[in-house]
Design an enzyme around this catalytic site. Sequence first.
Site, short mmCIF file in Angstrom:
data_model
loop_
_atom_site.label_atom_id
_atom_site.label_comp_id
_atom_site.label_asym_id
_atom_site.label_seq_id
_atom_site.Cartn_x
_atom_site.Cartn_y
_atom_site.Cartn_z
N GLY A 26 0.80 -1.21 0.00
CA GLY A 26 0.00 0.00 0.00
C GLY A 26 0.83 1.26 0.00
N GLU A 49 2.63 -8.34 -2.42
CA GLU A 49 1.40 -8.94 -1.91
C GLU A 49 1.28 -10.43 -2.17
OE1 GLU A 49 0.36 -4.54 -2.32
OE2 GLU A 49 1.58 -6.01 -3.39
#
Length: 258
Positions: A110, A133
Amino acid sequence: MYATLNTQLTEGTYLITINRPDKMNALNQQVLADLALAVDEVYSNAGIQSAIITGAGEKAFVAGADISEFLSLTPTQGADLAQKGQVIFQRIADSPKPIVAAVNGFALGGGCELAMACHFRVASEKAKFGQPEVNLGLIPGYGGTQRLTQLIGRGKAIELMLTADMLPAAEALSWGLVNHVVAPDTLLSFTQALLQKIHAKAPLAVGSVIQCVNAALDKNVDGFAFEINAFSECFATKDLQEGAQAFLEKRPAKFTGA
């Protein structure tokens, strides 16, 4: 004013510092909520001409999301979280005032997505970027698959996301992910100097450039037609009259944003 941010307005630049250094400035729902409010302030405060987003401490810009919040999420809740993050990050991207990421350390997950939502990025030599991720059985959800592809191209974006590798600042520069790499102790002063240069330009024209560039990335918009319309609107501004007159008189222009 904010639970997880420190803010300071200096010479028209609003410095937004994500302040969770003990958690590597990880994005949780409170950080996202605070960022949304801070971006609203950028839009609404006439005294703000630009903004910088950075992270507290020397280690991290934002080292990803707060993974502990993910464990109990259902698919529907996951979609809601991604939607919320994308709305906030798109509002950063759409800001008519420049918002620049000053990346002081790890920009992962993020954090990389947040940096990419900004209009451009200045990185410390210590900065590292990545979308790891897949290590968690996830994919980027705040626009990372789209913005990374736009910035560095399909092949490099897929490689970076599938390997979950971290990209050092110098390599991020060569790949086009960042605009500048500077010494850590000059990161903010260098970024502020760039923005001061932009502050001297016509504010409405600056915002219009941002809108036109964003239109180039929107498949639902004819970017060339959008540019014609934006170009024509400049002729209704006092700033164009001032800029042209100043050029002819060989003097600095004094823009008012009107």
